[in-house]
Design an enzyme around this catalytic site. Structure first.
Site, short mmCIF file in Angstrom:
data_model
loop_
_atom_site.label_atom_id
_atom_site.label_comp_id
_atom_site.label_asym_id
_atom_site.label_seq_id
_atom_site.Cartn_x
_atom_site.Cartn_y
_atom_site.Cartn_z
N CYS A 10 0.65 -1.10 -0.07
CA CYS A 10 0.09 -0.05 0.02
C CYS A 10 0.89 1.18 0.19
O CYS A 10 2.12 1.18 0.24
CB CYS A 10 -0.90 -0.03 1.31
SG CYS A 10 0.10 0.14 2.89
N CYS A 13 2.89 1.77 3.17
CA CYS A 13 3.93 0.91 3.19
C CYS A 13 5.16 1.37 2.58
O CYS A 13 6.26 1.47 3.03
CB CYS A 13 3.50 -0.54 2.66
SG CYS A 13 2.24 -1.34 3.86
#
Length: 77
Positions: A10, A13
């Site tokens: 994501c 992240c």
């Protein structure tokens, strides 16, 4: 320093990886960052929300972006 960033890829992240790299470079700390995207491996650390950060085998963060100050504290440990 071995660092694992746990997450399925994501935006948060990816940003966490970038933030750790930038802070380490600014502090002159050598880091080895591994991105762990396998959900079973992530669950093995007991992480339920990502991104998670593991440093030298210890979970130090889970869920949401860590602050720059928090990252700098990790790099001094």
């Amino acid at each position: 320093m071995d660092i694992k960033v746990l997450g399925t890829g994501c935006a948060n992240c990816k940003r966490t990886v970038e933030m750790i790299q930038q802070a380490a470079q600014a502090k002159g700390v050598a880091v080895n960052i591994d991105k762990v995207e396998d959900i079973r491996a992530i669950m093995g650390y007991g992480i339920l929300s990502t991104p998670g950060v593991v440093i030298n085998g210890e979970v130090v963060h889970a869920g949401g972006l860590p602050t720059r100050e928090k990252i700098e504290q990790w790099l001094h440990a």
